[in-house]
Design an enzyme around this catalytic site. Structure first.
Site, PDB file in Angstrom:
ATOM      1  N   GLN A 115     -43.459 -41.772 -48.196  1.00  0.00           N
ATOM      2  CA  GLN A 115     -43.613 -42.119 -46.782  1.00  0.00           C
ATOM      3  C   GLN A 115     -44.946 -42.817 -46.563  1.00  0.00           C
ATOM      4  O   GLN A 115     -45.256 -43.225 -45.454  1.00  0.00           O
ATOM      5  CB  GLN A 115     -43.540 -40.852 -45.924  1.00  0.00           C
ATOM      6  CG  GLN A 115     -42.224 -40.100 -46.079  1.00  0.00           C
ATOM      7  CD  GLN A 115     -42.188 -38.785 -45.300  1.00  0.00           C
ATOM      8  OE1 GLN A 115     -41.327 -38.552 -44.481  1.00  0.00           O
ATOM      9  NE2 GLN A 115     -43.135 -37.913 -45.564  1.00  0.00           N
ATOM     10  N   VAL A 117     -48.001 -45.676 -46.986  1.00  0.00           N
ATOM     11  CA  VAL A 117     -48.065 -47.142 -47.023  1.00  0.00           C
ATOM     12  C   VAL A 117     -49.300 -47.602 -47.795  1.00  0.00           C
ATOM     13  O   VAL A 117     -49.712 -48.745 -47.700  1.00  0.00           O
ATOM     14  CB  VAL A 117     -48.076 -47.724 -45.588  1.00  0.00           C
ATOM     15  CG1 VAL A 117     -46.760 -47.416 -44.875  1.00  0.00           C
ATOM     16  CG2 VAL A 117     -49.258 -47.203 -44.765  1.00  0.00           C
ATOM     17  N   ASP A 118     -49.903 -46.665 -48.576  1.00  0.00           N
ATOM     18  CA  ASP A 118     -51.199 -46.952 -49.208  1.00  0.00           C
ATOM     19  C   ASP A 118     -51.105 -47.499 -50.638  1.00  0.00           C
ATOM     20  O   ASP A 118     -52.109 -47.891 -51.221  1.00  0.00           O
ATOM     21  CB  ASP A 118     -52.095 -45.699 -49.190  1.00  0.00           C
ATOM     22  CG  ASP A 118     -51.424 -44.468 -49.821  1.00  0.00           C
ATOM     23  OD1 ASP A 118     -50.627 -44.634 -50.768  1.00  0.00           O
ATOM     24  OD2 ASP A 118     -51.723 -43.347 -49.361  1.00  0.00           O
ATOM     25  N   HIS A 133     -41.596 -46.318 -45.590  1.00  0.00           N
ATOM     26  CA  HIS A 133     -42.185 -46.875 -44.364  1.00  0.00           C
ATOM     27  C   HIS A 133     -42.894 -48.202 -44.617  1.00  0.00           C
ATOM     28  O   HIS A 133     -43.723 -48.621 -43.813  1.00  0.00           O
ATOM     29  CB  HIS A 133     -43.153 -45.859 -43.740  1.00  0.00           C
ATOM     30  CG  HIS A 133     -42.462 -44.616 -43.247  1.00  0.00           C
ATOM     31  ND1 HIS A 133     -43.108 -43.422 -43.049  1.00  0.00           N
ATOM     32  CD2 HIS A 133     -41.160 -44.396 -42.919  1.00  0.00           C
ATOM     33  CE1 HIS A 133     -42.232 -42.516 -42.623  1.00  0.00           C
ATOM     34  NE2 HIS A 133     -41.055 -43.076 -42.544  1.00  0.00           N
ATOM     35  N   CYS A 144     -40.444 -66.028 -37.976  1.00  0.00           N
ATOM     36  CA  CYS A 144     -39.691 -66.712 -39.047  1.00  0.00           C
ATOM     37  C   CYS A 144     -39.355 -65.784 -40.207  1.00  0.00           C
ATOM     38  O   CYS A 144     -38.601 -66.163 -41.109  1.00  0.00           O
ATOM     39  CB  CYS A 144     -40.460 -67.941 -39.556  1.00  0.00           C
ATOM     40  SG  CYS A 144     -41.901 -67.553 -40.575  1.00  0.00           S
ATOM     41  N   CYS A 192     -48.999 -66.649 -37.793  1.00  0.00           N
ATOM     42  CA  CYS A 192     -48.302 -67.037 -39.016  1.00  0.00           C
ATOM     43  C   CYS A 192     -48.675 -68.474 -39.374  1.00  0.00           C
ATOM     44  O   CYS A 192     -48.628 -69.348 -38.506  1.00  0.00           O
ATOM     45  CB  CYS A 192     -46.794 -66.928 -38.786  1.00  0.00           C
ATOM     46  SG  CYS A 192     -45.778 -67.618 -40.121  1.00  0.00           S
ATOM     47  N   CYS A 195     -45.227 -70.812 -39.105  1.00  0.00           N
ATOM     48  CA  CYS A 195     -44.582 -71.199 -37.839  1.00  0.00           C
ATOM     49  C   CYS A 195     -45.432 -70.907 -36.602  1.00  0.00           C
ATOM     50  O   CYS A 195     -45.018 -71.215 -35.494  1.00  0.00           O
ATOM     51  CB  CYS A 195     -43.234 -70.482 -37.710  1.00  0.00           C
ATOM     52  SG  CYS A 195     -43.367 -68.747 -37.221  1.00  0.00           S
ATOM     53  N   SER A 233     -45.828 -33.364 -47.401  1.00  0.00           N
ATOM     54  CA  SER A 233     -45.257 -33.860 -46.142  1.00  0.00           C
ATOM     55  C   SER A 233     -44.838 -32.693 -45.276  1.00  0.00           C
ATOM     56  O   SER A 233     -44.238 -31.734 -45.762  1.00  0.00           O
ATOM     57  CB  SER A 233     -44.050 -34.749 -46.401  1.00  0.00           C
ATOM     58  OG  SER A 233     -43.435 -35.110 -45.170  1.00  0.00           O
ATOM     59  N   SER A 234     -45.147 -32.764 -43.991  1.00  0.00           N
ATOM     60  CA  SER A 234     -44.700 -31.731 -43.053  1.00  0.00           C
ATOM     61  C   SER A 234     -43.261 -31.993 -42.611  1.00  0.00           C
ATOM     62  O   SER A 234     -42.681 -31.194 -41.904  1.00  0.00           O
ATOM     63  CB  SER A 234     -45.619 -31.700 -41.834  1.00  0.00           C
ATOM     64  OG  SER A 234     -45.641 -32.981 -41.233  1.00  0.00           O
TER      65      SER A 234
HETATM   66 ZN    ZN Z   1     -43.675 -67.418 -39.074  1.00  0.00          ZN
END
Ligand code: ZN
Length: 300
Positions: A115, A117-118, A133, A144, A192, A195, A233-234
């Site tokens: 879970q 994101v590191d 996640h 885009c 971005c 775009c 994790s809880s």
């Molecule tokens: Zn874009």
């Protein structure tokens, strides 16, 4: 979805134990699917939202709805996240990540779902990690759909915000630092470069659904696994809890190593209330996995 932020333990929970025997037995039998949460990264200096001194006591994470609807909220997010990135960039895997990587190298695992994101499981050498996640290493354009490396965006943000050096009050597991509105000041976001659209880290925000293909990949891993081992994790949010329920319904043992009670305790055969680095290093020792394989610092 990750909307459930408040949960208090009820009485029908497992009391914590300090016996690691069931965990060692499950690993020696093989086919263990690991599901890890923020608790495995606290020993790397990344605090948990919900643990002692957790950052939920300081602020509520930004929701997907806020991020997409409000330009000022995005500016605040990117200022905090840009500062938090410097800390995440310095974080190193700890003994817990090292032990999980060693279990994988020894063929004891059916997979690793995190879970977090590191990226610290991968830094420690785990392969095929499913990032439930998403990851702070990538950025996605909401217009885009182009993906780009976070380090490239970090460079562009540095250029656009020369002299932005506030001192943050703290850092959160989703990679953003605590800043006051005054500290955010006139921080400039960048669009971005394909775009001109709005950029978002490739992480699942609170209030946002995990992509269905990713959920199905995890369900398949649960189907293939002999047991499920929850680390740090809880299980407060459904995105992880549903796999615990799936395993339990299929009659597969669920084992949890987490200091505090969890929302999955009623489905578990044991909950070990020990610090993760020490607990997993001890288990690795019992399985005769050499010490050099469980040094979480090797990838530094
Ligand atoms: Zn874009």
């Amino acid at each position: 979805m990750r909307p459930t932020l408040s949960w208090t333990p009820t009485e029908d929970l497992l009391p914590g134990t300090t016996s690691l025997a069931p965990v060692a037995d499950a690993l020696s039998a093989g086919g263990v699917l690991v599901l890890s949460g923020a608790g495995i990264s606290t020993e790397s200096g990344i605090p948990d939202y919900r643990g002692e001194g957790g950052s939920l006591s300081r602020h509520t994470p930004m929701t997907y709805q806020e991020f997409t609807a409000d330009a000022l909220a995005r500016r605040r997010y990117w200022a905090r996240s840009h500062l938090g990135w410097r800390t995440f960039g310095r974080a190193r895997p700890n003994a817990g990540h090292g032990a999980v990587a060693a279990f994988g190298r020894h063929g004891l695992l059916a997979g690793v779902i995190t879970q977090n994101v590191d990226g610290l499981h991968q830094s420690a050498g785990s392969e095929g990690v499913v990032e439930l996640h998403g990851s702070l290493e990538r950025v996605v354009c909401l217009s885009c759909g182009a993906f780009s490396p976070r380090r490239e965006l970090a460079r562009r943000l540095e250029e656009a915000n020369a002299g932005f050096e506030p001192v943050a009050a703290g850092i959160n597991p989703d990679g953003d630092a605590d800043l006051t509105d005054e500290q955010v000041g006139d921080f400039q976001v960048v669009p971005c470069d394909v775009c001109g659209g709005t950029l978002k880290p490739d992480v699942v925000f609170f209030g946002e659904a995990v992509p269905p293909q990713r959920v199905e990949r995890c369900r398949e891993l649960v189907r293939q696994a002999a047991s499920l081992l929850v680390l740090g994790s809880s299980l407060t949010v459904m995105s992880g809890l549903r796999f615990v329920r799936q395993a339990a319904q299929a009659g597969k043992p669920v084992l949890i190593v987490n200091r505090d009670p969890t929302r999955g305790d009623r489905h578990a055969v044991t909950r070990v209330a020990l610090p993760l680095g020490a607990a997993l290093t001890t288990v690795a020792g019992r399985l005769d996995i050499p010490d050099d394989l469980v040094d979480g610092q090797v990838a530094g």
